[in-house]
Structures are given as C-alpha cells and as structure tokens.
Design a protein around this motif. Structure first.
Motif, PDB file in Angstrom:
ATOM      1  N   UNK A 170       0.842  -1.172   0.000  1.00  0.00           N
ATOM      2  CA  UNK A 170       0.000   0.000   0.000  1.00  0.00           C
ATOM      3  C   UNK A 170       0.889   1.237   0.000  1.00  0.00           C
ATOM      4  N   UNK A 171       0.532   2.202  -0.817  1.00  0.00           N
ATOM      5  CA  UNK A 171       1.316   3.424  -0.896  1.00  0.00           C
ATOM      6  C   UNK A 171       0.868   4.420   0.165  1.00  0.00           C
ATOM      7  N   UNK A 172       1.751   5.357   0.456  1.00  0.00           N
ATOM      8  CA  UNK A 172       1.470   6.396   1.452  1.00  0.00           C
ATOM      9  C   UNK A 172       1.761   7.748   0.802  1.00  0.00           C
ATOM     10  N   UNK A 173       0.850   8.697   0.950  1.00  0.00           N
ATOM     11  CA  UNK A 173       1.056  10.041   0.445  1.00  0.00           C
ATOM     12  C   UNK A 173       2.137  10.719   1.279  1.00  0.00           C
ATOM     13  N   UNK A 174       2.972  11.538   0.645  1.00  0.00           N
ATOM     14  CA  UNK A 174       4.085  12.210   1.322  1.00  0.00           C
ATOM     15  C   UNK A 174       4.014  13.710   1.050  1.00  0.00           C
TER      16      UNK A 174
END
Length: 141
Positions: free
Chosen positions: A1-5
């Motif tokens: 799962x990707x995470x916004x940065x």
C-alpha cells in the motif's frame, strides 16, 4: 500500500512542531534539530517539515511505496507519461536511506516517489541535477 508524502519548509522548526503535534494529536515519529516527521495512519500520510532559511511552504509532495516493486510500477507510469525523471537508487536524505525518482508536473510541482530501506544518521546533502527546470539541492530541501 502506498502512502502520500508531503514535505513543508518551515522558518521555525520548534514552533511548527508544536503546531503539528496539536493538529495531528501525536508526537513526531522522528525529531531532529532541523527536521520532524509524522508517519500518520489516519490519514495515511508521511508528513515532514524541514527547517529552511530560503522559503517556507510546500517543498515537494510524493508517493512512498512499501516495496521496490511498487516503486517500479510508479516509475514505469512516469516514463509512460513522457515526463523527465531523475532516479536516485541509493539516496541518503531526510535521515533515511531510500531509492527514489524525482519528477515535476506540468505546473513545476516537484514530486518524489520513493521506497525507504533504512535510516541514516544525517539529513543528507545530495546535490541533484536540474529536474524540469528546477535544481534541487541539499537532499530534498
């Protein structure tokens, strides 16, 4: 799962840490003399602030992948879009060791896509070449 940065440049780190601690309802996960980071789960975001004498505001935004395969997918989509990219396979930046790709959107917003695979004892001082008209320096600052 990707995470916004999101990375925001701030004039006064201590004052900004207090503000964001209150906003997020938690202490930063990483706190240094010139940098703080919250790895939030709700919303799922890697939010960082870096002290800067240049200008305050959004420094860059990005997507943090969990694996090199996820990063490869993102890098592939950037290349399909025909954007100029700059890859850093073994960067030391923001007290972390990462593999990353930099790109700018059509309005010159800097995007960092990356996967982190370890910690570093220093902020980083990589000088990055021109990416879409903007030279990046001192790691991601």
């Amino acid at each position: 799962m990707k995470r916004f940065h999101v990375n925001v440049s701030v004039a006064d780190l201590e004052q900004s840490v207090e503000f964001y601690k209150t906003l997020f309802g938690q202490e930063p996960d990483l706190l240094k003399d010139d940098y703080a980071k919250w790895m939030l789960e709700d919303p799922r975001v890697n939010f960082a602030i870096s002290q800067s004498s240049r200008s305050s505001g959004i420094n860059h935004i990005g997507l943090q992948a969990d694996t090199l395969d996820e990063l490869g997918e993102i890098q592939g989509r950037l290349k399909q879009a025909g954007t100029q990219t700059f890859e850093q396979p073994e960067a030391e930046c923001c007290y972390a060791r990462s593999s990353k790709t930099w790109v700018q959107d059509p309005d010159a917003v800097r995007w960092e896509t990356f996967v982190t695979f370890g910690q570093s004892t220093h902020y980083g001082d990589d000088d990055l070449p021109d990416v879409g008209g903007t030279t990046l320096s001192r790691c991601c600052a």
